[in-house]
Write a protein that holds these residues in place. Structure first.
Motif, PDB file in Angstrom:
ATOM      1  N   GLU A   6       0.794  -1.220   0.000  1.00  0.00           N
ATOM      2  CA  GLU A   6       0.000   0.000   0.000  1.00  0.00           C
ATOM      3  C   GLU A   6       0.818   1.256   0.000  1.00  0.00           C
ATOM      4  OE1 GLU A   6      -3.034  -2.823   2.027  1.00  0.00           O
ATOM      5  OE2 GLU A   6      -1.947  -1.427   3.293  1.00  0.00           O
ATOM      6  N   LEU A   7       2.072   1.199   0.272  1.00  0.00           N
ATOM      7  CA  LEU A   7       2.903   2.390   0.233  1.00  0.00           C
ATOM      8  C   LEU A   7       3.400   2.543  -1.188  1.00  0.00           C
ATOM      9  CD1 LEU A   7       3.915   4.434   2.333  1.00  0.00           C
ATOM     10  CD2 LEU A   7       5.986   3.131   2.483  1.00  0.00           C
ATOM     11  N   GLY A   8       3.011   3.598  -1.873  1.00  0.00           N
ATOM     12  CA  GLY A   8       3.343   3.706  -3.287  1.00  0.00           C
ATOM     13  C   GLY A   8       4.655   4.422  -3.523  1.00  0.00           C
ATOM     14  N   VAL A 229      15.194  -0.660  -5.944  1.00  0.00           N
ATOM     15  CA  VAL A 229      13.870  -0.026  -5.912  1.00  0.00           C
ATOM     16  C   VAL A 229      12.868  -0.854  -6.698  1.00  0.00           C
ATOM     17  CG1 VAL A 229      14.543   2.353  -5.524  1.00  0.00           C
ATOM     18  CG2 VAL A 229      14.631   1.421  -7.807  1.00  0.00           C
ATOM     19  N   SER A 230      11.624  -0.694  -6.325  1.00  0.00           N
ATOM     20  CA  SER A 230      10.548  -1.320  -7.083  1.00  0.00           C
ATOM     21  C   SER A 230       9.437  -0.287  -7.208  1.00  0.00           C
ATOM     22  CB  SER A 230      10.061  -2.581  -6.393  1.00  0.00           C
ATOM     23  OG  SER A 230       9.202  -2.260  -5.343  1.00  0.00           O
ATOM     24  N   PRO A 231       8.581  -0.413  -8.204  1.00  0.00           N
ATOM     25  CA  PRO A 231       7.587   0.641  -8.400  1.00  0.00           C
ATOM     26  C   PRO A 231       6.600   0.703  -7.240  1.00  0.00           C
ATOM     27  CG  PRO A 231       7.198  -1.165  -9.913  1.00  0.00           C
ATOM     28  CD  PRO A 231       8.499  -1.434  -9.263  1.00  0.00           C
ATOM     29  N   SER A 288       6.699  -4.742  -5.384  1.00  0.00           N
ATOM     30  CA  SER A 288       7.258  -5.709  -4.447  1.00  0.00           C
ATOM     31  C   SER A 288       6.223  -5.949  -3.356  1.00  0.00           C
ATOM     32  CB  SER A 288       8.538  -5.123  -3.848  1.00  0.00           C
ATOM     33  OG  SER A 288       8.795  -5.663  -2.598  1.00  0.00           O
ATOM     34  N   LEU A 289       6.014  -7.199  -3.007  1.00  0.00           N
ATOM     35  CA  LEU A 289       4.918  -7.512  -2.098  1.00  0.00           C
ATOM     36  C   LEU A 289       5.306  -7.392  -0.637  1.00  0.00           C
ATOM     37  CD1 LEU A 289       3.512 -10.560  -4.038  1.00  0.00           C
ATOM     38  CD2 LEU A 289       2.509  -8.317  -3.876  1.00  0.00           C
ATOM     39  N   VAL A 290       6.562  -7.133  -0.402  1.00  0.00           N
ATOM     40  CA  VAL A 290       7.038  -7.095   0.983  1.00  0.00           C
ATOM     41  C   VAL A 290       7.702  -5.760   1.236  1.00  0.00           C
ATOM     42  CG1 VAL A 290       8.644  -8.113   2.626  1.00  0.00           C
ATOM     43  CG2 VAL A 290       7.401  -9.571   1.064  1.00  0.00           C
TER      44      VAL A 290
END
Lengths: 409, 80
Positions: A6-8, A229-231, A288-290
């Motif tokens: 949830e943190l974009g 980094v991931s989007p 990224s899911l984590v």
């Protein structure tokens, strides 16, 4: 659902363009990373999607319960968007309300633009339920005669597969609904087909500068803590792309304008809470899911130190792009055909000689030199007929770029 | 369900929507089947459900309808 999803945030600036190149890049990146999507069994082109639509509808389901009656950002944007309806002389009996700030549009419409039937459309069942309850409440309390005169209908549908017959709608309104659509040119093109000739398409979507501070804070925190980094913030359309989108979809008389709103929050957590209540949380497939607690706290503290105001609050930018386009119709103004001019530039020079503007307005000579365009046109026709070129003398003088006249001899 | 003290009944599907709606895939108009509460697109053979009076026109919710089997042809020498 973890805090992570949830943190974009996003680091790649190239992801800020929406369109086919992004989808292709995402496809390659997805295959290279060997990622599997949350929905699992999608085949073929689905991996080219930037956004996970099923996840987005689940997030909107939850937001339907979180959302307050009035939200400052959604209210302001919807009000600005619906204001544009008042600028049009035309009446629009049938309107389509594409998802986003659904019930805000419904509530704030007040019969503007002559809208009699409002069809609200969203992929999320709970959002539609909310819209239905709003309609029912108005009927029971009978608050405003104008509002209850509006016929409300709801359907559940996807913006990318618009379920409307060609030429059935008068106006399509989308208040902050189109920035989670995968195929935006396709969606807008389907809107144009669904509109009657001379129908209006009004949309407000978040622009590239939105949540700029959050994006920077997330990137820095992630680089520090995780080394990569991931989007996290979804790719958003740039202002320069908005005009192209409208023309590509086939709309005539496109109009684009931009507004920037800065909202202050006590800390980054309140910002995230607000985004969650609007349903604007991350649904990018490649996310990224984590996310570790360290990174989350680091983000909040970097945000505070980099962008914190003197009173301890943090600002967040929301850039909204308002787009308007009309579906083509013969009643709209068209450019004139080439070669249909009746006045030449030389006539204009005769009508407005270089020293006409330097004279004072009450000088009697200046009024005589200015002729109307119709007089010039008739004069030029006469000249052609008689074959006598009166401007022979003036042909020796030529005008320099600086504006002063130079006589050739 | 009840929210804010107002009970919302499950309304029937608003048939005046039929003049606007079309199949999301082929944009053909629908046939409303009241018995099964579905919107049927006969040309493609897809039916979309109507849940609690709200049409659900997401392509993934469409159901392929099977054609009724034709009467089986008798064998050439059936009567013999």
């Amino acid at each position: 659902m973890t805090l992570a999803s949830e943190l974009g945030r996003s680091s790649r600036c190239c992801l800020s363009r929406v369109g086919v190149p992004v989808a292709a890049a995402q496809r390659l990146a997805t295959r290279a990373a060997g990622e599997f999507s949350a929905s699992g069994d999608e085949v073929g082109d689905k991996n080219a999607d930037v956004f996970d639509r099923e996840l987005k509808s689940k997030q909107r389901d939850r937001a339907a319960w979180f959302m307050h009656e009035s939200d400052p950002i959604l209210d302001t944007v919807t009000e600005n968007l619906l204001d544009r309806l008042e600028d049009c002389k035309r009446m629009f009996p049938t309107a389509l309300n594409l998802g986003g700030a659904l019930d805000h549009v419904q509530r704030m419409l007040h019969g503007r633009g002559g809208i009699e039937r409002l069809i609200s459309m969203d992929t999320s069942v709970d959002m539609i339920g909310r819209s239905k309850r709003l309609a029912a409440m108005d009927g029971v309390t009978g608050e405003e005669a104008k509002r209850s005169a509006l016929e409300n209908m709801q359907i559940i549908a996807d913006e990318e597969y618009l379920p409307f017959q060609a030429g059935s709608l008068d106006v399509v309104i989308s208040s902050l609904g189109l920035h989670w659509v995968n195929d935006l040119p396709g969606a807008m093109s389907q809107c144009r087909t669904a509109l009657k000739p001379d129908g209006l398409f009004l949309a407000a979507m978040f622009g590239g500068e939105t949540l700029r501070e959050l994006r920077i804070a997330c990137t820095v925190a992630q680089l520090e803590r995780e080394g990569g980094v991931s989007p996290r913030i979804s790719p958003l359309a740039q202002v320069r792309d908005a005009g192209n989108l409208l023309t590509r979809a086939g709309f005539a008389l496109p109009t684009v304008d931009v507004d920037e709103y800065t909202v202050r929050y006590p800390s980054a957590m309140e910002l995230i809470e607000h985004l969650r209540s609007m349903g604007e949380v991350n649904a990018v497939r490649q996310r990224s899911l984590v996310m570790s607690r360290d990174t989350a706290l680091a983000t909040a503290s970097i945000y505070q130190s980099m962008f914190g105001e003197s009173d301890g609050t943090i600002p967040a930018t929301f850039q909204v792009i308002y787009m308007a386009g009309w579906s083509p119709d013969i009643s709209q103004k068209q450019p004139k055909r080439r070669g249909s001019a009746t006045v030449s530039f030389q006539d204009l020079q005769t009508a407005f000689p270089p020293d006409a503007f330097s004279k004072t307005s009450d000088d009697p000579k200046s009024t005589s030199t200015t002729k109307s365009i119709t007089e010039l046109a008739s004069e030029s026709k006469e000249r052609e007929r008689t074959g006598h070129n009166e401007s022979e003398e003036t042909s020796r003088t030529t005008r320099l770029p600086s504006g002063s006249w130079f006589k050739l001899d | 369900m009840v929210r804010g003290g107002i009970l919302v009944k499950h309304a029937a599907f608003n048939t005046s929507l039929l003049q606007y709606l079309a199949c999301p895939l082929s944009k053909d108009p629908f046939r409303y089947c009241e018995k099964s509460q579905e919107l049927v697109n006969d040309s493609l053979g897809v039916a979309y459900p109507i849940i609690e009076g709200i049409a659900c026109l997401v392509p993934s919710r469409g159901r392929l309808i099977e054609k009724l089997p034709e009467d089986p042809k008798p064998y050439p020498d059936a009567g013999k």
